[in-house]
Design a protein around this motif. Structure first.
Motif, mmCIF file in Angstrom:
data_model
loop_
_atom_site.group_PDB
_atom_site.id
_atom_site.type_symbol
_atom_site.label_atom_id
_atom_site.label_comp_id
_atom_site.label_asym_id
_atom_site.label_seq_id
_atom_site.Cartn_x
_atom_site.Cartn_y
_atom_site.Cartn_z
ATOM 1 N N VAL A 355 95.767 -77.357 -3.531
ATOM 2 C CA VAL A 355 94.424 -76.460 -3.029
ATOM 3 C C VAL A 355 94.423 -76.005 -1.955
ATOM 4 C CG1 VAL A 355 92.406 -75.011 -4.002
ATOM 5 C CG2 VAL A 355 93.948 -76.235 -5.700
ATOM 6 N N LEU A 356 94.794 -75.208 -1.201
ATOM 7 C CA LEU A 356 94.257 -75.674 0.697
ATOM 8 C C LEU A 356 93.220 -74.281 0.191
ATOM 9 C CD1 LEU A 356 97.917 -74.916 1.678
ATOM 10 C CD2 LEU A 356 96.023 -77.036 1.322
ATOM 11 N N ILE A 357 92.392 -74.350 1.269
ATOM 12 C CA ILE A 357 90.667 -73.500 1.323
ATOM 13 C C ILE A 357 90.201 -73.550 2.591
ATOM 14 C CG2 ILE A 357 88.107 -72.840 0.796
ATOM 15 C CD1 ILE A 357 89.277 -75.462 -2.173
ATOM 16 N N VAL A 358 90.382 -72.221 3.133
ATOM 17 C CA VAL A 358 89.965 -71.475 3.796
ATOM 18 C C VAL A 358 88.400 -70.960 4.636
ATOM 19 C CG1 VAL A 358 90.185 -70.513 6.097
ATOM 20 C CG2 VAL A 358 92.495 -71.233 5.902
ATOM 21 N N ASP A 359 87.268 -71.625 4.120
ATOM 22 C CA ASP A 359 85.922 -70.818 4.335
ATOM 23 C C ASP A 359 84.961 -70.638 5.849
ATOM 24 O OD1 ASP A 359 85.592 -70.693 1.601
ATOM 25 O OD2 ASP A 359 84.348 -72.650 2.174
ATOM 26 N N ASP A 360 84.735 -69.698 5.715
ATOM 27 C CA ASP A 360 84.224 -68.542 7.091
ATOM 28 C C ASP A 360 82.736 -68.555 6.419
ATOM 29 O OD1 ASP A 360 84.257 -65.997 7.002
ATOM 30 O OD2 ASP A 360 86.326 -65.710 6.771
ATOM 31 N N ASP A 361 81.434 -67.838 7.696
ATOM 32 C CA ASP A 361 80.588 -67.617 7.442
ATOM 33 C C ASP A 361 80.613 -66.810 7.885
ATOM 34 O OD1 ASP A 361 80.410 -68.100 10.119
ATOM 35 O OD2 ASP A 361 78.895 -69.412 10.192
ATOM 36 N N GLY A 362 81.410 -65.621 7.874
ATOM 37 C CA GLY A 362 81.100 -63.835 8.753
ATOM 38 C C GLY A 362 80.676 -63.397 7.672
ATOM 39 N N PRO A 363 80.859 -62.034 7.348
ATOM 40 C CA PRO A 363 80.196 -61.602 6.730
ATOM 41 C C PRO A 363 80.405 -61.074 5.420
ATOM 42 C CG PRO A 363 81.781 -60.005 8.130
ATOM 43 C CD PRO A 363 81.337 -61.374 8.433
ATOM 44 N N GLY A 364 81.654 -61.586 5.341
ATOM 45 C CA GLY A 364 82.392 -61.362 4.123
ATOM 46 C C GLY A 364 83.198 -60.320 3.332
ATOM 47 N N ILE A 365 83.520 -60.313 2.287
ATOM 48 C CA ILE A 365 84.387 -59.330 2.463
ATOM 49 C C ILE A 365 83.885 -58.341 0.739
ATOM 50 C CG2 ILE A 365 86.941 -58.155 1.205
ATOM 51 C CD1 ILE A 365 87.925 -61.187 3.202
ATOM 52 N N PRO A 366 83.300 -56.992 0.766
ATOM 53 C CA PRO A 366 83.114 -56.164 -0.265
ATOM 54 C C PRO A 366 83.819 -56.767 -1.342
ATOM 55 C CG PRO A 366 83.411 -54.826 1.777
ATOM 56 C CD PRO A 366 83.471 -56.205 2.326
ATOM 57 N N ILE A 367 83.561 -56.269 -2.774
ATOM 58 C CA ILE A 367 84.339 -56.999 -3.939
ATOM 59 C C ILE A 367 85.444 -55.404 -4.557
ATOM 60 C CG2 ILE A 367 83.749 -56.631 -6.565
ATOM 61 C CD1 ILE A 367 81.282 -58.420 -6.048
ATOM 62 N N THR A 368 84.475 -54.930 -3.653
ATOM 63 C CA THR A 368 85.587 -53.124 -4.401
ATOM 64 C C THR A 368 87.013 -53.255 -3.412
ATOM 65 O OG1 THR A 368 84.533 -52.390 -2.497
ATOM 66 C CG2 THR A 368 83.488 -52.102 -4.751
ATOM 67 N N GLU A 369 87.432 -54.221 -2.300
ATOM 68 C CA GLU A 369 88.177 -54.355 -1.255
ATOM 69 C C GLU A 369 89.405 -55.764 -1.142
ATOM 70 O OE1 GLU A 369 89.223 -52.352 0.685
ATOM 71 O OE2 GLU A 369 87.351 -50.573 0.435
ATOM 72 N N ARG A 370 88.457 -56.356 -2.209
ATOM 73 C CA ARG A 370 88.791 -58.235 -2.561
ATOM 74 C C ARG A 370 90.448 -57.487 -3.092
ATOM 75 N NH1 ARG A 370 84.302 -61.475 -4.090
ATOM 76 N NH2 ARG A 370 83.348 -61.226 -1.862
ATOM 77 N N SER A 371 90.563 -56.184 -4.295
ATOM 78 C CA SER A 371 91.325 -55.870 -5.155
ATOM 79 C C SER A 371 93.165 -55.787 -3.977
ATOM 80 C CB SER A 371 91.507 -55.497 -5.907
ATOM 81 O OG SER A 371 91.043 -53.956 -5.728
ATOM 82 N N ARG A 372 92.983 -55.287 -3.220
ATOM 83 C CA ARG A 372 93.774 -54.590 -1.878
ATOM 84 C C ARG A 372 93.431 -55.878 -0.817
ATOM 85 N NH1 ARG A 372 93.393 -48.230 -0.727
ATOM 86 N NH2 ARG A 372 95.546 -49.189 -0.420
ATOM 87 N N ILE A 373 92.963 -56.833 -0.193
ATOM 88 C CA ILE A 373 93.613 -57.367 0.554
ATOM 89 C C ILE A 373 94.760 -57.800 1.142
ATOM 90 C CG2 ILE A 373 92.346 -59.639 -0.109
ATOM 91 C CD1 ILE A 373 91.141 -57.793 3.145
ATOM 92 N N PHE A 374 95.354 -58.053 -0.399
ATOM 93 C CA PHE A 374 96.576 -58.596 0.506
ATOM 94 C C PHE A 374 98.474 -57.573 0.062
ATOM 95 C CE2 PHE A 374 93.824 -62.420 -2.244
ATOM 96 C CZ PHE A 374 94.515 -63.152 -0.804
ATOM 97 N N GLU A 375 97.345 -56.597 -0.281
ATOM 98 C CA GLU A 375 98.726 -54.977 0.373
ATOM 99 C C GLU A 375 99.123 -54.782 2.244
ATOM 100 O OE1 GLU A 375 97.008 -51.204 -1.136
ATOM 101 O OE2 GLU A 375 97.201 -52.358 -3.345
#
Length: 455
Positions: A355-375
């Protein structure tokens, strides 16, 4: 349908006819002992009366008595001796005759009844000629078989026509068409496979359409800038202004080159694992190499990048170049939005997965957009344009890298409220032929490996 029905009916009739002939010719021999015992039980009274009748006509009178008895039936009586029956009966049958038991021939058409004085009564009864009754019986069997076949074929053919209609509609471009059959249908499993195939084809075609639309949209802007810049070069300007125009044109060409490179990478990944080169890779050296290649970009943005390998497996089988490319894309994405820190870590997942993990302390991504973020070509909003969000292909490449390894990538919220990307790579065996002699770990020193990854 009529031709299929006729063929099926003829096959059923042929099979049934062969079964009847086999039963008629073979079962009396296969179950001879049981059939003989049943005959003995059923004609016990008849045999007693016949024996008593012949005993009251001894000697030469016996033949006349049988002839008189024959006039009242079609039994085909004859008198034999033990010597006469030895050629036609086997050892067990001869033993039964000597024991005074009724014997049945192997084809169940002849009877041998021993008398107390050693004489044997042979009977060969004629079968009644009920051909009309047999013909009627077999006709009824054939008619019942036909009705059963027609009933079965009707429902089977109806469902096949539904499936055929769905296939025709799908072939005409109605990609949402599905075959709706009852679970009781004989071809329900086939319809499920068709629907799954149609769903995958529809998703693939829609994905290709979106890709073509996104490619066209992404190419228009740099091409328009190139055309405008070339037009400006024709106008008289100072040498310094001309050099600025040329530098801008070079940036536009590099942008086009980067876009084409990303598209080619994504295209190769969508072909599956054909281009993968699996090898045993040191996990800590892989992460350190990726971090080293991003050190300048992170420093230029006044960010910190930490690498954590505590709890991670020592090594893992994967394509290091593809995995490194995915991690580089995630870190580049994080550098655009992180406020202070980025974390790159690895740990051991279930069943030996990495399991490889990349974290950041930015504003994050809204839940409504997470399903399409990899398109492909998907951006969250207008503020994340090409200058801040690239071409919108980086996360799509990460997703495909995880898929070709048989794993997955997930997006969660980090402890600091930013984005957390988790790539899970399942454990796979090392191929027999590896890229390095003796199966050694295929990885260079951190600087050399990072250089290779950037090529």
């Amino acid at each position: 349908m009529l031709r299929s029905l006729i063929r099926l009916y003829l096959i059923v009739l042929l099979g049934g006819g062969l079964a009847i002939v086999f039963v008629d010719q073979s079962f009396s021999q296969l179950f001879h002992h049981r059939v003989t015992q049943n005959v003995r039980d059923s004609v016990k009274a008849y045999a007693f009366v016949l024996t008593d009748y012949l005993e009251r006509h001894p000697g030469e009178q016996r033949a006349a008595a049988l002839a008189e008895l024959q006039q009242h039936g079609e039994e085909g009586f004859s008198l034999l001796t033990m010597k006469d029956v030895i050629p036609v009966l086997d050892t067990e049958q001869l033993r039964d005759l000597r024991d005074g038991k009724l014997v049945l021939s192997m084809d169940a058409k002849d009877y041998y009844l021993p008398l107390p004085d050693g004489t044997i009564v042979h009977a060969h009864p004629d079968e009644p000629g009920n051909l009309d009754i047999k013909a009627l019986a077999y006709s009824l069997v054939a008619l019942a078989t036909l009705l059963s076949v027609v009933l079965w074929v009707h429902y089977h053919w109806r469902d096949l026509r539904k499936l055929e209609a769905a296939a025709r509609a799908f072939g005409r471009g109605q990609l949402s068409t599905r075959a709706d059959l009852s679970k009781k249908s004989n071809i329900y499993d086939l319809s499920k496979q068709f629907n799954e195939m149609a769903r995958q084809i529809e998703a693939s075609i829609l994905h290709q359409r979106d890709m073509m639309h996104g490619i066209s949209h992404e190419l228009k802007t740099p091409l328009a800038r190139l055309e405008f810049g070339l037009a400006l070069l024709q106008s008289p300007e100072s040498p310094e202004r001309q050099r600025e125009r040329q530098l801008a044109l070079r940036r536009d060409v590099r942008e086009l080159d980067e876009l084409v490179t990303e598209l080619l990478t994504l295209s190769r990944l969508e072909q599956g694992a054909a281009h993968m080169v699996l090898m045993q890779v040191s996990v800590s050296e892989l992460l350190d190499s990726v971090a080293a290649s991003m050190a300048h970009d992170v420093a230029d943005r006044a960010l910190s990048l930490s690498v954590i390998t505590a709890g991670a497996p020592v090594s893992h089988v994967c394509d290091p170049k593809l995995v490194a490319r995915a991690l580089l894309n995630l870190i580049r994405n994080s550098t655009r939005y992180a406020r202070h820190a980025i974390s790159l870590s690895a740990c051991l997942g279930p069943a030996g997965a990495l399991v490889l993990i990349v974290d950041d302390d930015g504003p994050g991504i809204p839940i409504t957009e997470r399903s399409r973020i990899f398109e492909p070509f998907h951006r969250l909003d207008a503020s994340r344009d090409r200058h801040t969000g690239g071409f919108g292909l980086g996360l799509a490449i990460v997703h495909r890298v995880a898929l070709v390894h048989g794993g997955e990538v997930r997006l969660e919220e980090s402890a600091s409220g930013g984005a957390r990307f988790l790539i899970t790579l399942p454990s796979v065996p090392l191929p027999a032929a590896v890229g390095t002699p003796g199966g050694a770990t295929a990885i260079q020193d951190k600087r050399g490996f990072a250089t290779k990854l950037m090529v």
